[in-house]
Scaffold this motif. Structure first.
Motif, PDB file in Angstrom:
ATOM      1  N   ARG A  64      77.425  45.177  13.075  1.00 34.80           N
ATOM      2  CA  ARG A  64      77.306  44.468  14.623  1.00 34.80           C
ATOM      3  C   ARG A  64      77.274  43.187  14.485  1.00 34.80           C
ATOM      4  NH1 ARG A  64      76.416  48.689  18.085  1.00 34.80           N
ATOM      5  NH2 ARG A  64      77.344  50.563  17.356  1.00 34.80           N
ATOM      6  N   GLY A  65      77.004  42.356  13.401  1.00 36.58           N
ATOM      7  CA  GLY A  65      76.598  41.197  13.397  1.00 36.58           C
ATOM      8  C   GLY A  65      76.762  40.125  11.868  1.00 36.58           C
ATOM      9  N   ASP A 124      72.344  42.628  16.014  1.00 37.83           N
ATOM     10  CA  ASP A 124      72.877  41.096  15.964  1.00 37.83           C
ATOM     11  C   ASP A 124      72.216  40.416  14.896  1.00 37.83           C
ATOM     12  OD1 ASP A 124      74.555  39.099  16.210  1.00 37.83           O
ATOM     13  OD2 ASP A 124      73.596  38.249  18.052  1.00 37.83           O
ATOM     14  N   TYR A 137      71.428  36.206  13.729  1.00 39.26           N
ATOM     15  CA  TYR A 137      72.081  34.771  14.222  1.00 39.26           C
ATOM     16  C   TYR A 137      71.480  33.910  13.047  1.00 39.26           C
ATOM     17  CZ  TYR A 137      73.385  30.870  16.811  1.00 39.26           C
ATOM     18  OH  TYR A 137      73.820  29.762  17.502  1.00 39.26           O
ATOM     19  N   ALA A 153      71.376  40.660  21.333  1.00 37.58           N
ATOM     20  CA  ALA A 153      72.111  39.708  20.644  1.00 37.58           C
ATOM     21  C   ALA A 153      71.165  38.231  21.015  1.00 37.58           C
ATOM     22  CB  ALA A 153      73.490  39.064  21.403  1.00 37.58           C
ATOM     23  N   LYS A 187      76.204  41.325  26.997  1.00 39.36           N
ATOM     24  CA  LYS A 187      75.813  41.869  25.585  1.00 39.36           C
ATOM     25  C   LYS A 187      75.774  41.099  24.461  1.00 39.36           C
ATOM     26  CE  LYS A 187      75.954  46.221  23.420  1.00 39.36           C
ATOM     27  NZ  LYS A 187      75.059  47.314  23.624  1.00 39.36           N
ATOM     28  N   LYS A 188      76.957  40.343  24.100  1.00 47.88           N
ATOM     29  CA  LYS A 188      76.853  39.191  22.993  1.00 47.88           C
ATOM     30  C   LYS A 188      76.538  37.836  23.896  1.00 47.88           C
ATOM     31  CE  LYS A 188      77.237  41.620  19.040  1.00 47.88           C
ATOM     32  NZ  LYS A 188      76.084  41.686  18.063  1.00 47.88           N
TER      33      LYS A 188
END
Length: 470
Positions: free
Chosen positions: A329-330, A370, A372, A411, A451-452
């Protein structure tokens, strides 16, 4: 001092005289001309040379008092007035009259004499300039200058904004450092409280033991005093009473000796403290609270450029203890080109090396939505209503800390010390310590409307995905 310097023969090239400046053998390079004279003639090795227009060459002149480079400000210009446009940048006061085609360079007479003596393509500017005003490129120069000035002004504004954001980033990182320090202080405070509790417990225990010994001593002393009184008054009244007093006194003395012996085995109670130097050993090698690195964001010539896939490869990131198929998903890239991925299906965060092999993984308490990269070797992972901070150290994932929120975390993005978190239908801004700054955007028209999220390099645009509207 050079006298009677020979004048080399003139040579013709394309109808142009190229030996205009063939006086003495002046070395090439601007630094070869060390002085000038008050009449603006070239001084070399003690002699002055002036440009003879009839001969189209430098000719040795009478002696002049020369002025060296230390007095460049006193070097005179040619008799005619030389404005800024026509002035040679290399030789103060000299007008630009020639063009060197070999070097594509504007020249004055001194430039040609010093740097272009061997060049074959020397032309007068008036000859080269014929028809220049009708040239399209010439006509476009003002517009190009205006456009360039605009770009420079935009760049200046961007740099000023960058300076402002750097200050904000400094404040945000400073707050994060203070948060780390506060957490360390809290940990140390807890250790101190626990240690003091242990100390107080030990003191209370010993004081209780001392109190019992004192009470025992007082009790036995009182009993002995009473027995002495009985022994002195009643023991002599009859032999029977004397015998009973004798036996009780003997038993009491035996018990007193036993108690005294038991107490005297411990001369005194004391408390010692042996400090735990493990904390100091752990902190001593640590010089900073974290790595401070420079993150340079390269400019994209066309911000609206659409990237097209040229080719792709598939890599297997399954590991032996995966129960389900990977559901990524990320994904984010680290500075050393390693990749960190969020495996939603198996509740794992995985680290891939440059060959896309899984070199480490961490199980998280939920399905990660997610991941990052926020800077340096640190990433954040969104799991349920929490964000986990994870470091990548020597090809290993190391848990750092976590933040909890009152909403879901689908996210995350990071820009200049602030954390952007999407909840499914809203976008929030937080400090790196988890303090809410504001709710930036909200869309309650359906589920997964926010969402993102992603932020442009300059921070001027924020992109979100809306699953309801694809």
């Amino acid at each position: 001092m050079v006298t009677n310097a020979p004048i080399p023969p003139r040579r013709e090239c394309g109808g142009l005289t190229r030996d205009w400046f063939k006086g003495p053998d002046i070395p090439r390079g601007v630094l070869s001309i060390e002085t000038t004279c008050p009449d603006s003639w070239v001084a070399y090795e003690g002699s002055c040379y002036f440009f003879h227009h009839a001969l189209q060459d430098f000719t040795e002149a009478q002696k002049h008092a020369v002025i060296g480079r230390n007095d460049v400000k006193n070097w005179k210009a040619v008799p005619e007035v030389v404005d800024t446009l026509n002035r040679c940048e290399m030789h103060a006061g000299e007008p630009l009259k020639l063009v060197c085609g070999d070097h594509d360079q504007l020249c004055c007479h001194l430039c040609v004499a010093v740097d272009h003596r061997q060049c074959s393509n020397i032309q007068h500017i008036p000859d080269v300039a014929k028809g220049i005003q009708r040239n399209i490129e010439f006509q476009q120069i003002p517009n190009k200058i205006v456009e360039l000035q605009k770009q420079l002004e935009n760049m200046k504004d961007a740099r000023m904004q960058n300076s402002t954001t750097l200050k904000k980033t400094r404040d945000a990182i400073s707050d994060e450092i203070k948060t780390i320090r506060q957490k360390i202080n809290e940990l140390l405070d807890n250790i101190e409280v626990t240690t003091l509790q242990d100390l107080d417990g030990m003191i209370a225990k010993l004081e209780n033991s001392i109190k019992k010994d004192i009470e025992t001593c007082d009790k036995i002393t009182t009993e002995l005093q009473n027995m002495i009184a009985v022994f002195q008054t009643k023991a002599k009244s009859s032999e029977s009473k004397s015998y009973i007093a004798y036996r009780k006194s003997k038993d009491m003395i035996s018990q007193a000796n036993d108690h005294l012996h038991s107490i005297s085995n411990i001369w005194c109670h004391n408390v010692i403290f042996q400090g735990n130097n493990l904390i100091e050993k752990l902190l001593l090698p640590i010089k900073t609270f974290g790595a401070i690195g420079k993150q340079t964001v390269m400019a994209i010539s066309d911000p609206n450029h659409v990237f097209r896939i040229e080719e792709y490869n598939e890599y297997n990131v399954q590991i032996s203890d995966n129960e389900y198929q990977c559901d990524i998903r990320g994904i984010c890239e680290m500075p050393n080109e390693d990749l960190v991925i969020a495996d939603f299906g198996n509740c794992k965060v995985k680290l891939l090396d440059k060959e896309y092999r899984v070199v480490d993984h961490r199980v998280v308490p939920g399905q990660p939505c997610d991941v990052y990269h926020i800077g340096g070797n640190e990433v954040v992972v969104c799991v349920n209503s929490e964000i986990y901070f994870i470091y990548v150290v020597k090809s290993q994932l190391v848990n750092s800390r976590e933040l909890s929120f009152s909403h879901g975390c689908y996210a995350a993005a990071h820009h200049y010390g602030q954390l952007y978190v999407s909840s499914g239908n809203a976008l929030y801004v937080y400090t790196m310590s988890g303090q809410k700054v504001k709710k930036l955007y909200e869309d309650k028209s359906g589920n997964d409307t926010v969402k993102k999220c992603a932020i442009s390099n300059d921070g001027k645009k924020i992109f979100i995905t809306n699953f309801n509207h694809h």
